[in-house]
Design a protein around this motif. Structure first.
Motif, PDB file in Angstrom:
ATOM      1  N   ARG A   1      -1.655   9.279  -4.377  1.00 42.38           N
ATOM      2  CA  ARG A   1      -2.763   8.441  -4.828  1.00 42.38           C
ATOM      3  C   ARG A   1      -2.941   8.650  -6.329  1.00 42.38           C
ATOM      4  O   ARG A   1      -2.632   9.715  -6.860  1.00 42.38           O
ATOM      5  CB  ARG A   1      -4.067   8.811  -4.114  1.00 42.38           C
TER       6      ARG A   1
ATOM      7  N   ASP B   1      -8.580   6.274  -4.234  1.00 46.36           N
ATOM      8  CA  ASP B   1      -8.479   5.479  -3.013  1.00 46.36           C
ATOM      9  C   ASP B   1      -7.056   5.074  -2.684  1.00 46.36           C
ATOM     10  O   ASP B   1      -6.684   4.955  -1.514  1.00 46.36           O
ATOM     11  CB  ASP B   1      -9.331   4.211  -3.140  1.00 46.36           C
ATOM     12  N   LYS B   2      -6.252   4.832  -3.708  1.00 52.38           N
ATOM     13  CA  LYS B   2      -4.909   4.301  -3.488  1.00 52.38           C
ATOM     14  C   LYS B   2      -4.073   4.533  -4.734  1.00 52.38           C
ATOM     15  O   LYS B   2      -4.535   5.115  -5.726  1.00 52.38           O
ATOM     16  CB  LYS B   2      -4.980   2.806  -3.187  1.00 52.38           C
ATOM     17  N   LEU B   3      -2.836   4.067  -4.685  1.00 52.02           N
ATOM     18  CA  LEU B   3      -1.955   4.129  -5.837  1.00 52.02           C
ATOM     19  C   LEU B   3      -2.040   2.821  -6.608  1.00 52.02           C
ATOM     20  O   LEU B   3      -1.854   1.741  -6.045  1.00 52.02           O
ATOM     21  CB  LEU B   3      -0.511   4.369  -5.385  1.00 52.02           C
TER      22      LEU B   3
ATOM     23  N   LYS C   1       0.835  -1.187   0.000  1.00 56.38           N
ATOM     24  CA  LYS C   1       0.000   0.000   0.000  1.00 56.38           C
ATOM     25  C   LYS C   1       0.879   1.250   0.000  1.00 56.38           C
ATOM     26  O   LYS C   1       1.978   1.265   0.555  1.00 56.38           O
ATOM     27  CB  LYS C   1      -0.905   0.013   1.227  1.00 56.38           C
TER      28      LYS C   1
END
Length: 281
Positions: free
Chosen positions: A45, A103-105, A2
């Protein structure tokens, strides 16, 4: 792994996107290299797509880490090419750190950086470098104020319904892959004329590369003009001026008193859905 979390007192987030059509022989290897570099940038992100035809990326990054992000993709970065050589990054809004964006990479390989539904085996491969001329927002605005301009909205219907340029003709597609049959029909019915200039726009500019290449190489359009950085770039130019660092005081003064040719909202593909933000669910 993450991505690293936002720091306790997070900076505001800079939104940006960029793409480059360039042959990449081994997308899987490049994906791994990019991810290893990006995951060290605190609070980053977004999404990166790597394919044999090039690279396409959208990010929300803490403003203090913007330089580190740009260095990854620039001339001294980890890629075997400078992503910004022919097209600088499309710098968008600065938003609060709690604004819903990504939400994220995510860094992935795909069959193409912009899925188009074409079958190169049966239709032949298009040359994305032959896609017409890019216009800066100031040029775009000036030329669109002329009468009888052929102006195509290359986005899907749910985007066009939220906002568009005055006098634009929407393609009314549900997905980008429907674009080619619609263009074929419009050329056949003479709704658009290959002998006249045609102006193309989309959200950030990447779809217009493929549409411009298709019109030039499949339908013989000689004069295709695309909006550099798309609607995002035009709105930035309209609101702030000197968006691409190319305008002087005379150009800014000439723009004073002109109404924007854009009407409505710009649909975006992160969790905001519209830019600028509104209060709808």
């Amino acid at each position: 792994m993450k991505p690293l979390p936002l720091p306790p007192k997070a900076n505001k987030l800079q939104l940006l996107s960029f793409y480059r059509f360039i042959p990449i022989p081994e997308p899987d290897n490049l994906r791994d290299i990019i991810f290893e570099r990006l995951r060290t940038i605190e609070g980053l992100r977004g999404t990166v797509y790597v394919a044999k035809e090039g690279i396409n990326a959208q990010f929300a990054v803490p403003t203090g880490n913007l330089g580190a992000l740009l260095r990854v993709f620039g001339s001294d970065g980890c890629l075997p090419f400078d992503t910004f050589q022919s097209n600088p990054p499309n710098i968008g809004l600065v938003v609060e750190s709690d604004t819903p964006t990504f939400d994220k990479l995510v860094v992935r390989t795909r069959d193409c950086i912009l899925r188009d539904g074409m079958n190169p085996n049966s239709e032949g491969v298009l040359d994305w470098s032959d896609a017409g001329k890019e216009l800066d927002p100031s040029e775009w605005d000036e030329q669109l104020r002329r009468p009888n301009v052929q102006l195509l909205d290359c986005r899907n219907i749910y985007e066009s319904e939220q906002g568009s340029f005055i006098s634009a003709t929407p393609l009314n597609t549900n997905t980008f892959s429907e674009t080619w049959s619609v263009l074929d029909a419009q050329v056949k019915s003479k709704c658009i004329d290959p002998s006249e200039p045609v102006f193309l726009f989309c959200t950030g500019g990447i779809r217009c590369v493929k549409v411009g290449a298709y019109l030039r190489q499949r339908h013989g359009f000689d004069d295709v003009r695309r909006l550099r950085h798309g609607i995002v770039g035009y709105e930035r130019w309209s609101e702030e001026g000197n968006a691409d660092g190319k305008e002087g005081d005379d150009a800014k003064n000439n723009r004073k008193g002109k109404n924007s040719l854009w009407v409505g909202e710009n649909f975006v593909f992160d969790k905001r859905r519209f830019a600028p933000e509104d209060d709808r669910s």
